[in-house]
Write a protein that holds these residues in place. Structure first.
Motif, PDB file in Angstrom:
ATOM      1  N   SER A   1      11.068 -12.555  62.389  1.00 57.70           N
ATOM      2  CA  SER A   1      10.203 -11.788  63.286  1.00 57.70           C
ATOM      3  C   SER A   1      10.968 -11.113  64.421  1.00 57.70           C
ATOM      4  O   SER A   1      10.437 -10.221  65.082  1.00 57.70           O
ATOM      5  CB  SER A   1       9.103 -12.674  63.860  1.00 57.70           C
ATOM      6  OG  SER A   1       9.668 -13.714  64.635  1.00 57.70           O
ATOM      7  N   GLU A   2      12.211 -11.491  64.641  1.00 60.25           N
ATOM      8  CA  GLU A   2      13.031 -10.899  65.695  1.00 60.25           C
ATOM      9  C   GLU A   2      13.934  -9.780  65.173  1.00 60.25           C
ATOM     10  O   GLU A   2      14.579  -9.091  65.955  1.00 60.25           O
ATOM     11  CB  GLU A   2      13.886 -11.973  66.361  1.00 60.25           C
ATOM     12  CG  GLU A   2      13.063 -13.022  67.075  1.00 60.25           C
ATOM     13  CD  GLU A   2      13.884 -14.216  67.532  1.00 60.25           C
ATOM     14  OE1 GLU A   2      15.074 -14.324  67.160  1.00 60.25           O
ATOM     15  OE2 GLU A   2      13.330 -15.050  68.271  1.00 60.25           O
ATOM     16  N   ARG A   3      13.970  -9.622  63.862  1.00 57.96           N
ATOM     17  CA  ARG A   3      14.817  -8.592  63.251  1.00 57.96           C
ATOM     18  C   ARG A   3      14.056  -7.271  63.163  1.00 57.96           C
ATOM     19  O   ARG A   3      12.856  -7.223  63.409  1.00 57.96           O
ATOM     20  CB  ARG A   3      15.266  -9.059  61.870  1.00 57.96           C
ATOM     21  CG  ARG A   3      16.114 -10.331  61.952  1.00 57.96           C
ATOM     22  CD  ARG A   3      16.480 -10.860  60.612  1.00 57.96           C
ATOM     23  NE  ARG A   3      17.310  -9.892  59.907  1.00 57.96           N
ATOM     24  CZ  ARG A   3      17.786 -10.096  58.689  1.00 57.96           C
ATOM     25  NH1 ARG A   3      17.517 -11.205  58.037  1.00 57.96           N
ATOM     26  NH2 ARG A   3      18.529  -9.182  58.104  1.00 57.96           N
TER      27      ARG A   3
ATOM     28  N   LEU B   1       9.919 -16.738  51.100  1.00 56.01           N
ATOM     29  CA  LEU B   1       8.486 -17.040  51.132  1.00 56.01           C
ATOM     30  C   LEU B   1       8.223 -18.393  51.790  1.00 56.01           C
ATOM     31  O   LEU B   1       7.165 -18.590  52.382  1.00 56.01           O
ATOM     32  CB  LEU B   1       7.884 -17.013  49.727  1.00 56.01           C
ATOM     33  CG  LEU B   1       7.595 -15.634  49.158  1.00 56.01           C
ATOM     34  CD1 LEU B   1       7.185 -15.736  47.699  1.00 56.01           C
ATOM     35  CD2 LEU B   1       6.523 -14.910  49.974  1.00 56.01           C
ATOM     36  N   GLY B   2       9.188 -19.295  51.698  1.00 62.68           N
ATOM     37  CA  GLY B   2       9.058 -20.598  52.347  1.00 62.68           C
ATOM     38  C   GLY B   2       8.962 -20.505  53.859  1.00 62.68           C
ATOM     39  O   GLY B   2       8.516 -21.438  54.515  1.00 62.68           O
ATOM     40  N   GLU B   3       9.367 -19.365  54.420  1.00 57.83           N
ATOM     41  CA  GLU B   3       9.301 -19.160  55.865  1.00 57.83           C
ATOM     42  C   GLU B   3       7.977 -18.523  56.306  1.00 57.83           C
ATOM     43  O   GLU B   3       7.737 -18.366  57.505  1.00 57.83           O
ATOM     44  CB  GLU B   3      10.461 -18.279  56.319  1.00 57.83           C
ATOM     45  CG  GLU B   3      11.829 -18.910  56.071  1.00 57.83           C
ATOM     46  CD  GLU B   3      12.964 -18.042  56.586  1.00 57.83           C
ATOM     47  OE1 GLU B   3      12.775 -17.370  57.627  1.00 57.83           O
ATOM     48  OE2 GLU B   3      14.030 -18.048  55.948  1.00 57.83           O
ATOM     49  N   LEU B   4       7.137 -18.131  55.344  1.00 58.15           N
ATOM     50  CA  LEU B   4       5.901 -17.418  55.661  1.00 58.15           C
ATOM     51  C   LEU B   4       4.701 -18.177  55.119  1.00 58.15           C
ATOM     52  O   LEU B   4       4.556 -18.339  53.914  1.00 58.15           O
ATOM     53  CB  LEU B   4       5.918 -16.012  55.051  1.00 58.15           C
ATOM     54  CG  LEU B   4       7.029 -15.083  55.520  1.00 58.15           C
ATOM     55  CD1 LEU B   4       7.013 -13.804  54.699  1.00 58.15           C
ATOM     56  CD2 LEU B   4       6.864 -14.771  57.000  1.00 58.15           C
TER      57      LEU B   4
ATOM     58  N   ALA C   1      -9.406  -4.840  64.469  1.00 57.15           N
ATOM     59  CA  ALA C   1      -8.351  -5.026  65.470  1.00 57.15           C
ATOM     60  C   ALA C   1      -7.059  -5.454  64.786  1.00 57.15           C
ATOM     61  O   ALA C   1      -5.968  -4.962  65.118  1.00 57.15           O
ATOM     62  CB  ALA C   1      -8.789  -6.055  66.512  1.00 57.15           C
ATOM     63  N   PHE C   2      -7.174  -6.351  63.810  1.00 57.28           N
ATOM     64  CA  PHE C   2      -6.003  -6.807  63.066  1.00 57.28           C
ATOM     65  C   PHE C   2      -5.397  -5.653  62.259  1.00 57.28           C
ATOM     66  O   PHE C   2      -4.177  -5.455  62.275  1.00 57.28           O
ATOM     67  CB  PHE C   2      -6.389  -7.967  62.154  1.00 57.28           C
ATOM     68  CG  PHE C   2      -5.247  -8.502  61.342  1.00 57.28           C
ATOM     69  CD1 PHE C   2      -4.293  -9.320  61.916  1.00 57.28           C
ATOM     70  CD2 PHE C   2      -5.132  -8.194  59.993  1.00 57.28           C
ATOM     71  CE1 PHE C   2      -3.234  -9.812  61.168  1.00 57.28           C
ATOM     72  CE2 PHE C   2      -4.087  -8.685  59.234  1.00 57.28           C
ATOM     73  CZ  PHE C   2      -3.127  -9.494  59.833  1.00 57.28           C
ATOM     74  N   VAL C   3      -6.227  -4.900  61.563  1.00 57.64           N
ATOM     75  CA  VAL C   3      -5.739  -3.760  60.767  1.00 57.64           C
ATOM     76  C   VAL C   3      -4.978  -2.787  61.665  1.00 57.64           C
ATOM     77  O   VAL C   3      -3.891  -2.316  61.319  1.00 57.64           O
ATOM     78  CB  VAL C   3      -6.903  -3.060  60.030  1.00 57.64           C
ATOM     79  CG1 VAL C   3      -6.460  -1.717  59.441  1.00 57.64           C
ATOM     80  CG2 VAL C   3      -7.464  -3.958  58.933  1.00 57.64           C
TER      81      VAL C   3
ATOM     82  N   GLU D   1       2.717 -12.295  60.857  1.00 54.92           N
ATOM     83  CA  GLU D   1       2.411 -13.718  61.060  1.00 54.92           C
ATOM     84  C   GLU D   1       2.472 -14.085  62.533  1.00 54.92           C
ATOM     85  O   GLU D   1       1.636 -14.836  63.024  1.00 54.92           O
ATOM     86  CB  GLU D   1       3.379 -14.586  60.260  1.00 54.92           C
ATOM     87  CG  GLU D   1       3.052 -14.679  58.797  1.00 54.92           C
ATOM     88  CD  GLU D   1       1.641 -15.186  58.556  1.00 54.92           C
ATOM     89  OE1 GLU D   1       1.316 -16.307  58.968  1.00 54.92           O
ATOM     90  OE2 GLU D   1       0.853 -14.433  57.961  1.00 54.92           O
ATOM     91  N   ALA D   2       3.454 -13.559  63.250  1.00 53.93           N
ATOM     92  CA  ALA D   2       3.576 -13.834  64.681  1.00 53.93           C
ATOM     93  C   ALA D   2       2.366 -13.274  65.427  1.00 53.93           C
ATOM     94  O   ALA D   2       1.889 -13.876  66.398  1.00 53.93           O
ATOM     95  CB  ALA D   2       4.866 -13.250  65.234  1.00 53.93           C
TER      96      ALA D   2
END
Length: 106
Positions: free
Chosen positions: A4-6, A27-30, A54-56, A103-104
């Motif tokens: 998420s920082e990249r 995928l194991g990270e999400l 709002a999410f979209v 995800e963040a």
């Protein structure tokens, strides 16, 4: 560095897609994301239409900022987001970076 920082980077034609083993590890990270049909995807559910929209809109903002755009489908309280990298005809690190940013947000 966390996904998420990249930031996404341009991937020219001929760049190899991620191998299935790499996709499985990432995928194991999400939470909730899966590989299906040459994409990574997740379906989100919400309490009402306003929350969904709002999410979209937030997903669209992330996609525009990263210049990496998903396929999005939504209804009253559901939104499905699917990423693949069209320039390489497969799944790339850019797809995972954007998924992690979403995800963040969620």
């Amino acid at each position: 560095m966390k996904l998420s920082e990249r930031h996404c980077r341009p991937l020219p034609k001929g760049t190899p897609a991620l191998a299935p083993a790499e996709i499985s590890v990432l995928l194991g990270e999400l939470v909730g994301w899966a590989s299906k049909g040459g994409t990574i995807r997740r379906t989100y559910t919400f309490g009402n239409y306003g929350e969904t929209m709002a999410f979209v809109n937030a997903v669209a903002w992330i996609a525009q900022r990263e210049d990496h755009h998903p396929d999005i489908s939504f209804s009253y309280n559901r939104c499905e987001v699917a990423f693949s990298t069209h320039s390489i005809d497969g799944i790339s690190m850019n797809d995972f970076i954007c998924a992690a940013k979403i995800e963040a947000l969620f």
